[in-house]
Design a protein around this motif. Sequence first.
Motif, PDB file in Angstrom:
ATOM      1  N   GLU A 186     -37.034  32.561  14.377  1.00 15.84           N
ATOM      2  CA  GLU A 186     -37.275  33.596  15.375  1.00 15.84           C
ATOM      3  C   GLU A 186     -37.280  33.014  16.779  1.00 15.84           C
ATOM      4  N   ASP A 187     -37.747  31.765  16.920  1.00 12.43           N
ATOM      5  CA  ASP A 187     -37.764  31.120  18.237  1.00 12.43           C
ATOM      6  C   ASP A 187     -36.350  30.991  18.789  1.00 12.43           C
ATOM      7  N   TYR A 188     -35.397  30.566  17.954  1.00 11.97           N
ATOM      8  CA  TYR A 188     -34.012  30.417  18.404  1.00 11.97           C
ATOM      9  C   TYR A 188     -33.417  31.773  18.760  1.00 11.97           C
ATOM     10  N   ARG A 189     -33.728  32.790  17.975  1.00 11.41           N
ATOM     11  CA  ARG A 189     -33.215  34.117  18.272  1.00 11.41           C
ATOM     12  C   ARG A 189     -33.782  34.649  19.585  1.00 11.41           C
ATOM     13  N   GLU A 190     -35.069  34.407  19.816  1.00 11.99           N
ATOM     14  CA  GLU A 190     -35.691  34.841  21.064  1.00 11.99           C
ATOM     15  C   GLU A 190     -35.094  34.113  22.256  1.00 11.99           C
ATOM     16  N   LEU A 191     -34.695  32.859  22.041  1.00 13.02           N
ATOM     17  CA  LEU A 191     -34.128  32.038  23.113  1.00 13.02           C
ATOM     18  C   LEU A 191     -32.844  32.652  23.664  1.00 13.02           C
ATOM     19  N   VAL A 192     -32.023  33.219  22.779  1.00 13.17           N
ATOM     20  CA  VAL A 192     -30.726  33.737  23.220  1.00 13.17           C
ATOM     21  C   VAL A 192     -30.733  35.246  23.452  1.00 13.17           C
ATOM     22  N   LYS A 193     -31.844  35.920  23.148  1.00 17.24           N
ATOM     23  CA  LYS A 193     -31.880  37.376  23.270  1.00 17.24           C
ATOM     24  C   LYS A 193     -31.582  37.862  24.687  1.00 17.24           C
ATOM     25  N   PRO A 194     -32.146  37.248  25.750  1.00 17.96           N
ATOM     26  CA  PRO A 194     -31.812  37.724  27.107  1.00 17.96           C
ATOM     27  C   PRO A 194     -30.325  37.606  27.420  1.00 17.96           C
TER      28      PRO A 194
ATOM     29  N   ILE B 289     -29.334  26.265  18.682  1.00 17.04           N
ATOM     30  CA  ILE B 289     -29.217  26.043  20.119  1.00 17.04           C
ATOM     31  C   ILE B 289     -30.549  25.536  20.665  1.00 17.04           C
ATOM     32  N   ASP B 290     -30.517  24.937  21.862  1.00 11.96           N
ATOM     33  CA  ASP B 290     -31.767  24.530  22.509  1.00 11.96           C
ATOM     34  C   ASP B 290     -31.835  25.172  23.888  1.00 11.96           C
ATOM     35  N   ALA B 291     -32.981  24.999  24.544  1.00  7.52           N
ATOM     36  CA  ALA B 291     -33.200  25.684  25.824  1.00  7.52           C
ATOM     37  C   ALA B 291     -32.226  25.217  26.899  1.00  7.52           C
ATOM     38  N   GLY B 292     -31.922  23.908  26.927  1.00  3.02           N
ATOM     39  CA  GLY B 292     -31.028  23.375  27.947  1.00  3.02           C
ATOM     40  C   GLY B 292     -29.620  23.940  27.831  1.00  3.02           C
ATOM     41  N   LEU B 293     -29.086  23.983  26.610  1.00  2.29           N
ATOM     42  CA  LEU B 293     -27.743  24.517  26.401  1.00  2.29           C
ATOM     43  C   LEU B 293     -27.711  26.023  26.675  1.00  2.29           C
ATOM     44  N   THR B 294     -28.775  26.728  26.284  1.00  2.00           N
ATOM     45  CA  THR B 294     -28.855  28.161  26.568  1.00  2.00           C
ATOM     46  C   THR B 294     -28.811  28.416  28.065  1.00  2.00           C
TER      47      THR B 294
ATOM     48  N   LEU C 215     -18.275  22.197  36.843  1.00  2.33           N
ATOM     49  CA  LEU C 215     -19.501  21.394  36.779  1.00  2.33           C
ATOM     50  C   LEU C 215     -20.356  21.816  35.583  1.00  2.33           C
ATOM     51  N   ILE C 216     -20.465  23.119  35.363  1.00  2.66           N
ATOM     52  CA  ILE C 216     -21.260  23.603  34.229  1.00  2.66           C
ATOM     53  C   ILE C 216     -20.572  23.263  32.914  1.00  2.66           C
ATOM     54  N   GLU C 217     -19.231  23.344  32.875  1.00  2.00           N
ATOM     55  CA  GLU C 217     -18.502  22.967  31.670  1.00  2.00           C
ATOM     56  C   GLU C 217     -18.751  21.507  31.318  1.00  2.00           C
ATOM     57  N   LYS C 218     -18.805  20.657  32.343  1.00  2.00           N
ATOM     58  CA  LYS C 218     -19.095  19.242  32.086  1.00  2.00           C
ATOM     59  C   LYS C 218     -20.529  19.074  31.593  1.00  2.00           C
ATOM     60  N   GLU C 219     -21.463  19.836  32.166  1.00  2.00           N
ATOM     61  CA  GLU C 219     -22.845  19.779  31.695  1.00  2.00           C
ATOM     62  C   GLU C 219     -22.929  20.162  30.216  1.00  2.00           C
TER      63      GLU C 219
ATOM     64  N   VAL D   2     -20.599  19.826  27.950  1.00  2.00           N
ATOM     65  CA  VAL D   2     -20.062  18.707  27.169  1.00  2.00           C
ATOM     66  C   VAL D   2     -21.087  17.585  27.058  1.00  2.00           C
ATOM     67  N   ILE D   3     -21.781  17.280  28.166  1.00  2.00           N
ATOM     68  CA  ILE D   3     -22.817  16.241  28.145  1.00  2.00           C
ATOM     69  C   ILE D   3     -23.915  16.601  27.148  1.00  2.00           C
ATOM     70  N   ARG D   4     -24.350  17.846  27.180  1.00  2.00           N
ATOM     71  CA  ARG D   4     -25.410  18.286  26.258  1.00  2.00           C
ATOM     72  C   ARG D   4     -24.935  18.227  24.809  1.00  2.00           C
ATOM     73  N   LEU D   5     -23.674  18.529  24.566  1.00  2.00           N
ATOM     74  CA  LEU D   5     -23.142  18.444  23.202  1.00  2.00           C
ATOM     75  C   LEU D   5     -23.058  16.997  22.737  1.00  2.00           C
ATOM     76  N   LEU D   6     -22.661  16.113  23.639  1.00  2.00           N
ATOM     77  CA  LEU D   6     -22.540  14.690  23.295  1.00  2.00           C
ATOM     78  C   LEU D   6     -23.898  14.031  23.073  1.00  2.00           C
ATOM     79  N   GLN D   7     -24.953  14.647  23.570  1.00  2.88           N
ATOM     80  CA  GLN D   7     -26.281  14.059  23.420  1.00  2.88           C
ATOM     81  C   GLN D   7     -27.217  14.932  22.589  1.00  2.88           C
ATOM     82  N   GLY D   8     -26.676  15.966  21.966  1.00  2.00           N
ATOM     83  CA  GLY D   8     -27.476  16.859  21.140  1.00  2.00           C
ATOM     84  C   GLY D   8     -27.105  16.754  19.673  1.00  2.00           C
ATOM     85  N   PRO D   9     -27.442  17.756  18.882  1.00  2.00           N
ATOM     86  CA  PRO D   9     -27.203  17.698  17.432  1.00  2.00           C
ATOM     87  C   PRO D   9     -25.723  17.667  17.046  1.00  2.00           C
ATOM     88  N   HIS D  10     -24.833  18.108  17.956  1.00  2.00           N
ATOM     89  CA  HIS D  10     -23.399  18.046  17.671  1.00  2.00           C
ATOM     90  C   HIS D  10     -22.795  16.687  18.019  1.00  2.00           C
ATOM     91  N   ALA D  11     -23.621  15.752  18.460  1.00  2.00           N
ATOM     92  CA  ALA D  11     -23.121  14.497  19.017  1.00  2.00           C
ATOM     93  C   ALA D  11     -22.212  13.729  18.060  1.00  2.00           C
TER      94      ALA D  11
END
Length: 298
Positions: free
Chosen positions: A3-11, A137-142, A164-168, A170-179
């Motif tokens: 539910e936390d992940y769903r609430e994160l993306v609801k807005p 998903i996490d808060a930073g990527l959201t 710039l946001i597209e690069k951000e 990619v950085i988050r993906l390279l350092q997150g669970p998809h790394a």
Amino acid sequence: MVEDYRELVKPLAQRVLLCCKKSGDHESQVQKLSMHIRSAPTEPLHCIYTLSLAVVLQGTKQISIDNEILFCSAGQTMLTTFDLPLISHVTEASRHHPFVGMLVKLDYNLILQTAAELNLSKPAKQSVTKSISIHHIDAGLTDALSRLFSLEYDANLRDSLAPLIEKEIVIRLLQGPHAETLTRLAFEGSASSQIVKAVSWLKTNFMRPIEINELAERVHMSASSFRQHFKSTTGTSPLQYLKTLRLQEAREQMLINGLDANQASGVVGYESPSQFSREYSRLFGLPPQKDIQRLKLS
């Protein structure tokens, strides 16, 4: 926790619905970004997923690849690193609670450049990572995705901020669970990188006669090693991948350009119309003519 992940993306889901009021696929003013709305579950569709990040904001999607069934639900992200032939359909959607998804196409060169800047460790040669991964998903990527979507309404800043946001992202993906999945793609010389080159060549040459041994030589791999790594990274054999490319193209030629089955089979490199019909029926579940009729009525 779910539910936390769903609430994160609801807005963000609500903002996308305000922007895209109708069911369908919506191209954004932001390059490489698209939004996808479905007001009811969909029929399974054969398609090819490219190098991209898909985010489910509401509802659930099912993906079938090489007899493996995966689910991606609200609050989850799906990374695909190759042009994967698979079957996809929305399983959870309604008029009052539609499926909402976002897709960000990723740039291979940006991934290579960013991985080099981050000085990431090279993956072990013997390790095998699948070319599709699904994680929460996490808060930073959201937040990054939300800011990218906000540029839909800001033409003055869109061209300067979107890269710039597209690069951000990619950085988050390279350092997150998809790394692990994305890092393997980033290193030239790895087996995955060689398969990327093979797939890219296949996409532009699939209509001509192709020997798998020839394709292995093009990417400087032995035939046995090529088959093994192709299967582990794309989820299918080189021959089946080639067949899928041809049959997908034939389907589009019949649906969009009005070709009949015999014409379409010749265009995509089949010498035998009967073999084409058999393999088409095996992949799509119906003979060519009946399948196209069904698609036109749906």
